[in-house]
Design an enzyme around this catalytic site. Structure first.
Site, PDB file in Angstrom:
ATOM      1  N   SER A  54       0.151  -0.902   0.139  1.00 55.08           N
ATOM      2  CA  SER A  54       0.244   0.252   0.353  1.00 55.08           C
ATOM      3  C   SER A  54       0.886   1.378   0.307  1.00 55.08           C
ATOM      4  O   SER A  54       1.857   0.721  -0.427  1.00 55.08           O
ATOM      5  CB  SER A  54      -0.817  -0.255   0.904  1.00 55.08           C
ATOM      6  OG  SER A  54      -1.906   1.101   1.207  1.00 55.08           O
ATOM      7  N   ARG A 299       1.269  -3.428  -7.049  1.00 53.64           N
ATOM      8  CA  ARG A 299      -0.353  -4.160  -6.304  1.00 53.64           C
ATOM      9  C   ARG A 299      -1.393  -3.497  -7.516  1.00 53.64           C
ATOM     10  O   ARG A 299      -0.819  -1.778  -7.680  1.00 53.64           O
ATOM     11  CB  ARG A 299      -0.708  -3.819  -5.104  1.00 53.64           C
ATOM     12  CG  ARG A 299      -1.677  -4.845  -4.785  1.00 53.64           C
ATOM     13  CD  ARG A 299      -2.047  -6.042  -4.465  1.00 53.64           C
ATOM     14  NE  ARG A 299      -2.794  -6.231  -4.248  1.00 53.64           N
ATOM     15  CZ  ARG A 299      -4.374  -6.863  -4.711  1.00 53.64           C
ATOM     16  NH1 ARG A 299      -4.032  -6.970  -5.970  1.00 53.64           N
ATOM     17  NH2 ARG A 299      -5.565  -7.796  -4.067  1.00 53.64           N
ATOM     18  N   THR A 335      -8.303   2.064   2.976  1.00 54.32           N
ATOM     19  CA  THR A 335      -7.935   1.273   4.308  1.00 54.32           C
ATOM     20  C   THR A 335      -9.088   1.492   5.660  1.00 54.32           C
ATOM     21  O   THR A 335      -9.630   0.130   5.919  1.00 54.32           O
ATOM     22  CB  THR A 335      -6.164   1.407   5.073  1.00 54.32           C
ATOM     23  OG1 THR A 335      -5.197   0.840   4.075  1.00 54.32           O
ATOM     24  CG2 THR A 335      -5.790   0.476   5.790  1.00 54.32           C
ATOM     25  N   CYS A 487       2.928  -5.505 -17.297  1.00 57.09           N
ATOM     26  CA  CYS A 487       3.965  -6.515 -15.908  1.00 57.09           C
ATOM     27  C   CYS A 487       4.407  -5.636 -15.510  1.00 57.09           C
ATOM     28  O   CYS A 487       5.408  -5.377 -16.315  1.00 57.09           O
ATOM     29  CB  CYS A 487       3.902  -7.643 -16.742  1.00 57.09           C
ATOM     30  SG  CYS A 487       4.158  -8.423 -15.136  1.00 57.09           S
ATOM     31  N   CYS A 512       5.693 -13.790 -10.725  1.00 55.36           N
ATOM     32  CA  CYS A 512       4.732 -12.425 -10.365  1.00 55.36           C
ATOM     33  C   CYS A 512       4.698 -11.984  -8.950  1.00 55.36           C
ATOM     34  O   CYS A 512       4.558 -12.438  -8.557  1.00 55.36           O
ATOM     35  CB  CYS A 512       3.633 -13.836 -10.875  1.00 55.36           C
ATOM     36  SG  CYS A 512       1.873 -13.043 -10.827  1.00 55.36           S
ATOM     37  N   CYS A 515      -0.442  -8.290  -8.986  1.00 53.30           N
ATOM     38  CA  CYS A 515      -0.626  -7.221  -8.851  1.00 53.30           C
ATOM     39  C   CYS A 515      -2.176  -7.322  -9.408  1.00 53.30           C
ATOM     40  O   CYS A 515      -2.524  -6.616  -8.959  1.00 53.30           O
ATOM     41  CB  CYS A 515       0.024  -6.109  -9.480  1.00 53.30           C
ATOM     42  SG  CYS A 515       0.247  -6.634 -11.582  1.00 53.30           S
ATOM     43  N   CYS A 518      -2.771  -8.233 -15.548  1.00 55.96           N
ATOM     44  CA  CYS A 518      -2.993  -8.857 -16.345  1.00 55.96           C
ATOM     45  C   CYS A 518      -4.675  -9.307 -16.863  1.00 55.96           C
ATOM     46  O   CYS A 518      -5.061  -9.013 -17.380  1.00 55.96           O
ATOM     47  CB  CYS A 518      -1.831 -10.267 -16.750  1.00 55.96           C
ATOM     48  SG  CYS A 518      -1.705 -11.023 -15.175  1.00 55.96           S
TER      49      CYS A 518
HETATM   50  C1  LIG Z   1       0.016   1.259  -4.696  1.00 57.76           C
HETATM   51  C2  LIG Z   1      -1.192   1.437  -3.268  1.00 57.76           C
HETATM   52  C3  LIG Z   1      -1.172   2.678  -2.567  1.00 57.76           C
HETATM   53  C4  LIG Z   1      -2.086   2.931  -1.705  1.00 57.76           C
HETATM   54  N1  LIG Z   1      -1.607   3.956  -0.852  1.00 57.76           N
HETATM   55  C5  LIG Z   1      -3.068   3.933   0.152  1.00 57.76           C
HETATM   56  C6  LIG Z   1      -2.650   4.853   1.610  1.00 57.76           C
HETATM   57  O1  LIG Z   1      -2.273   5.870   1.162  1.00 57.76           O
HETATM   58  N2  LIG Z   1      -4.046   4.829   2.012  1.00 57.76           N
HETATM   59  C7  LIG Z   1      -4.567   3.930   2.258  1.00 57.76           C
HETATM   60  O2  LIG Z   1      -5.664   4.227   2.916  1.00 57.76           O
HETATM   61  N3  LIG Z   1      -4.994   3.251   0.816  1.00 57.76           N
HETATM   62  C8  LIG Z   1      -4.083   3.115   0.252  1.00 57.76           C
HETATM   63  N4  LIG Z   1      -3.752   1.980  -1.104  1.00 57.76           N
HETATM   64  C9  LIG Z   1      -5.465   1.071  -1.233  1.00 57.76           C
HETATM   65  C10 LIG Z   1      -5.678   0.161   0.603  1.00 57.76           C
HETATM   66  O3  LIG Z   1      -3.814  -0.073   0.419  1.00 57.76           O
HETATM   67  C11 LIG Z   1      -6.423  -1.065   0.271  1.00 57.76           C
HETATM   68  O4  LIG Z   1      -8.000  -0.145   0.291  1.00 57.76           O
HETATM   69  C12 LIG Z   1      -6.352  -1.955   1.464  1.00 57.76           C
HETATM   70  O5  LIG Z   1      -4.855  -2.865   1.523  1.00 57.76           O
HETATM   71  C13 LIG Z   1      -8.121  -2.765   1.048  1.00 57.76           C
HETATM   72  O6  LIG Z   1      -7.523  -4.214   2.265  1.00 57.76           O
HETATM   73  P1  LIG Z   1      -8.130  -5.652   2.012  1.00 57.76           P
HETATM   74  O7  LIG Z   1      -8.492  -5.868   3.294  1.00 57.76           O
HETATM   75  O8  LIG Z   1      -9.077  -5.098   1.153  1.00 57.76           O
HETATM   76  O9  LIG Z   1      -7.513  -5.943   0.491  1.00 57.76           O
HETATM   77  P2  LIG Z   1      -5.503  -5.685   0.391  1.00 57.76           P
HETATM   78  O10 LIG Z   1      -4.817  -5.298   1.737  1.00 57.76           O
HETATM   79  O11 LIG Z   1      -4.848  -6.261  -0.566  1.00 57.76           O
HETATM   80  O12 LIG Z   1      -5.911  -7.481   1.983  1.00 57.76           O
HETATM   81  C14 LIG Z   1      -6.271  -9.097   0.751  1.00 57.76           C
HETATM   82  C15 LIG Z   1      -5.278  -9.626   1.316  1.00 57.76           C
HETATM   83  O13 LIG Z   1      -5.780 -11.302   1.147  1.00 57.76           O
HETATM   84  C16 LIG Z   1      -4.846 -12.142   0.810  1.00 57.76           C
HETATM   85  N5  LIG Z   1      -5.434 -13.077  -0.332  1.00 57.76           N
HETATM   86  C17 LIG Z   1      -6.351 -12.407  -1.649  1.00 57.76           C
HETATM   87  N6  LIG Z   1      -6.855 -14.128  -2.423  1.00 57.76           N
HETATM   88  C18 LIG Z   1      -6.098 -14.425  -1.361  1.00 57.76           C
HETATM   89  C19 LIG Z   1      -6.630 -16.051  -1.608  1.00 57.76           C
HETATM   90  N7  LIG Z   1      -7.333 -16.575  -2.628  1.00 57.76           N
HETATM   91  N8  LIG Z   1      -6.316 -17.195  -0.256  1.00 57.76           N
HETATM   92  C20 LIG Z   1      -5.901 -16.777   0.545  1.00 57.76           C
HETATM   93  N9  LIG Z   1      -5.141 -15.066   0.173  1.00 57.76           N
HETATM   94  C21 LIG Z   1      -5.492 -14.826   0.537  1.00 57.76           C
HETATM   95  C22 LIG Z   1      -3.849 -11.816  -0.010  1.00 57.76           C
HETATM   96  O14 LIG Z   1      -2.534 -11.691  -0.068  1.00 57.76           O
HETATM   97  C23 LIG Z   1      -3.563 -10.214   0.635  1.00 57.76           C
HETATM   98  O15 LIG Z   1      -2.962 -10.185   2.348  1.00 57.76           O
HETATM   99  C24 LIG Z   1      -3.504   1.940  -1.600  1.00 57.76           C
HETATM  100  C25 LIG Z   1      -2.874   0.565  -2.173  1.00 57.76           C
HETATM  101  C26 LIG Z   1      -1.830   0.622  -3.448  1.00 57.76           C
HETATM  102  C27 LIG Z   1      -1.766  -0.631  -4.808  1.00 57.76           C
HETATM  103  S1  SF4 Z   2      -0.448 -10.750 -11.952  1.00 55.22           S
HETATM  104 FE1  SF4 Z   2       0.211 -10.553 -14.096  1.00 55.22          FE
HETATM  105  S2  SF4 Z   2       0.836  -8.262 -14.566  1.00 55.22           S
HETATM  106 FE2  SF4 Z   2       0.534  -8.558 -11.894  1.00 55.22          FE
HETATM  107  S3  SF4 Z   2       2.779  -9.352 -11.525  1.00 55.22           S
HETATM  108 FE3  SF4 Z   2       1.923 -11.110 -12.159  1.00 55.22          FE
HETATM  109  S4  SF4 Z   2       1.988 -11.430 -13.639  1.00 55.22           S
HETATM  110 FE4  SF4 Z   2       2.456  -9.383 -13.837  1.00 55.22          FE
END
Ligand SMILES: Cc1cc2nc3c(=O)[nH]c(=O)nc-3n(C[C@H](O)[C@H](O)[C@H](O)COP(=O)(O)OP(=O)(O)OC[C@H]3O[C@@H](n4cnc5c(N)ncnc54)[C@H](O)[C@@H]3O)c2cc1C
Ligand code: SF4
Length: 543
Positions: A54, A299, A335, A487, A512, A515, A518
């Site tokens: 994040s 991501r 978050t 990618c 991979c 993220c 793709c």
């Molecule tokens: C680059 C970037 C910057 C960001 N900046 C901010 C910020 O500054 N402030 C903010 O509030 N938000 C920010 N966000 C958004 C924030 O990160 C998300 O809103 C938050 O992480 C969502 O939480 P979540 O629990 O829904 O999902 P996630 O944090 O994505 O957690 C999902 C979890 O589930 C696991 N999982 C997925 N599929 C499976 C499966 N099939 N089986 C078992 N485990 C699985 C994953 O491995 C992961 O650990 C940002 C996001 C990104 C990508």
């Molecule tokens: S999820 Fe897809 S785009 Fe992301 S790193 Fe893996 S292969 Fe590349």
């Protein structure tokens, strides 16, 4: 082979902020009611936090509600955000603009979300929640009527050819009275659930961005703990939505990242290279000179907001956090909403278990509509889609919507699917990116190396092509194979024979970083991302 099964009250797929908040809230409510409740969380990363990436600036509103004494309990919120800066970049200059109101960070904290999740895990375990790390939810269990009965983890020890190896261990079934899908943005099981129950029928398509991030240790004189910098403009053109973030954490660390919306049109655009180029800007480069890059990852994130919220419940299950898509784009924060939706779903589950046990958790969407998450997303719903007209019209509309209309416009702009936005290569201008200098800018392979990504090589591919002909016949022919560029881990390569003929797509699946870009951006939706063996993927230290 028969799979072992385990019965629990609630199964949660994903130990991110939404899944862990749901687990904690469930355990709190059970303790208050003096009831036994079994809650089990599956996490595909090798440990909680390993796949979390994040920014991150945290708005602590949901955390305050969930664990009011988080400070006393040592939550890793060490850096109050103290200095917001918003810059417009041209190729050689930076102009400081007034910080838009949604981007004010008074009262917020700069954190590592991975570390916050590790701490939430400890809180959950102390309340009796079971967390299975290194286990991916690979299959949804349904009854004949489509009610979700839980999930099954993937088999371990299957070879590339689909045959069991000596190490074969069958997956097991986690049968649950209710299952919460907390997989984060574009979850692979959630995608199947959407299809099975047609849960997106009433919503706009979800739209996305890819966020690419590095963590740096910078020279002390380049560091200003608490500073939050966002940029728009260069190196992106005015029709492509995106920008950067630089967050100055404790211990001379700076989290720097670049976000590019996945409705970009030029198939030659390479989000990774845009990020590398961004760091070389004269106003940005000095922060990193004399510093050291310590981590890399990427991501996808949701950008659809209010219009794209799907139906959140179906018999036996609910979708929480970014798996449903609650990120507030103008705030660049998801978050707090992920945590709050996890808590609301948990409350609905607890009430259902204590009451009639009705299969559909209608109380969850009902509570959501009365919550601050709903109000927050409603007010900003038109801002992101307005940038489809370009940077300047988007900024002008945002000012109008924020200051004059205050989010109460009588219209709602619609979204279009990101995979439909690419122009044919023949109508697009190739982009020449500078070579990395190995000091401030880097190549993809050395970057993936520091994401500590690791997959068992001898396993069935987790990047599945629905039609093996599409990469060459469509993607290469029409778009010059954009998967080579979008990618962030260099997984997709077009390789040719010695004479430069017979192109074919080579998939370096072991690189991979999960993220999901793709699966989102492929123009024909031909790539299906499924979970690899549990524990595989990046091992982020504190992203
Ligand atoms: C680059 C970037 C910057 C960001 N900046 C901010 C910020 O500054 N402030 C903010 O509030 N938000 C920010 N966000 C958004 C924030 O990160 C998300 O809103 C938050 O992480 C969502 O939480 P979540 O629990 O829904 O999902 P996630 O944090 O994505 O957690 C999902 C979890 O589930 C696991 N999982 C997925 N599929 C499976 C499966 N099939 N089986 C078992 N485990 C699985 C994953 O491995 C992961 O650990 C940002 C996001 C990104 C990508
Ligand atoms: S999820 Fe897809 S785009 Fe992301 S790193 Fe893996 S292969 Fe590349």
């Amino acid at each position: 082979m028969e799979r072992e099964a385990m019965e629990v009250d609630v199964a949660i797929v994903g130990a991110g902020p939404s899944g862990l908040s749901a687990a904690i809230r469930l355990a709190q409510l059970a303790a208050e009611a003096g009831r036994e409740l079994s809650v089990c969380v599956l996490e595909k990363g090798s440990e909680v936090g390993a796949h979390i990436l994040s920014g991150a600036v945290l708005e602590p509103r949901a955390l305050d509600e969930l664990i009011p004494d988080w400070k006393e309990r040592g939550a890793p919120l060490n850096t109050p955000a103290s200095d917001d800066r918003f810059l417009l970049l041209t190729a050689s200059r930076a102009f400081r603009l007034p910080t838009p109101p949604p981007m004010h960070n008074d009262g917020n904290y700069i954190i590592s979300l991975g570390n916050l999740c590790r701490w939430l895990k400890e809180q959950a375990e102390a309340l009796g929640v079971q967390i299975f790390e290194g286990f991916a939810g690979a299959e949804i269990l349904y009854d004949a009527d489509g009610r979700v009965l839980g999930v099954a983890t993937g088999d371990m020890g299957v070879g590339r050819d689909g045959q069991p190896k000596d190490t074969f261990t069958p997956g097991y079934e986690l049968r649950a009275r209710y299952t919460l899908f907390a997989e984060g943005c574009h979850g692979s099981l959630t995608k199947g659930l959407f299809a099975r129950h047609d849960l997106r029928a009433e919503a706009d398509p979800q739209t996305y961005a890819i966020g690419i991030k590095e963590l740096w240790e910078v020279a002390p004189d380049r560091h200003s703990q608490g500073r939050v910098v966002h940029t728009i403009g260069w190196p992106l053109d005015n029709r492509t939505y995106g920008g950067s973030f630089l967050y100055h954490l404790e211990d001379n660390q700076v989290a720097v990242g670049y976000v590019v919306a996945l409705d970009y049109r030029n198939p030659y655009l390479n989000p990774f290279e845009e990020f590398q180029r961004f760091k070389t800007h004269p106003a940005i480069r000095p922060t990193f000179e004399g510093g050291r890059r310590v981590a890399y990852g990427a991501r996808a994130l949701n950008e659809g907001g209010f219009q794209s919220i799907p139906t959140l419940v179906c018999p036996g299950a609910a979708i929480i956090g970014c798996a449903a898509g609650f990120l507030n784009v103008p705030k660049i924060k998801g978050t707090h909403n992920a945590m709050k939706t996890g808590m609301l779903a948990a409350e609905a589950v607890a009430a259902a278990l204590a009451g009639t046990g009705a299969p559909v958790l209608d109380a969850y969407p009902a509570a959501l509509k009365k919550s601050w998450v709903w109000d927050e997303l409603y007010r900003v719903r038109n801002i992101r889609p307005a940038f489809r007209w370009g940077l300047w019209p988007g900024l002008a509309y945002s000012a109008l919507d924020t200051f004059l209309l205050r989010g109460r416009a009588p219209w709602t702009f619609r979204h279009h699917p990101d995979h439909e936005s690419l122009r044919p290569a023949g109508m697009a201008t190739p982009i020449a990116y500078p070579k990395p200098d190995g000091v401030i800018s880097f190549d993809r392979l050395s970057s993936v190396f520091i994401s500590n990504t690791n997959h068992e090589e001898d396993q069935p591919g987790h990047l599945r092509l629905k039609d093996p002909g599409v990469p060459i016949d469509v993607n290469l022919a029409l778009y010059d194979a954009p998967e080579q560029r979008y990618c962030p881990a260099g997984v997709y390569e077009i390789v040719r024979d010695a004479a430069g003929d017979n192109p074919r797509l080579q998939i370096n699946a072991q690189n991979c970083v999960h993220c999901k870009t793709c699966d989102i951006k492929d123009p024909r939706q031909n790539i299906n991302w499924v979970v690899p063996e549990g524990g595989g993927g990046p091992n982020y230290p504190n992203m």
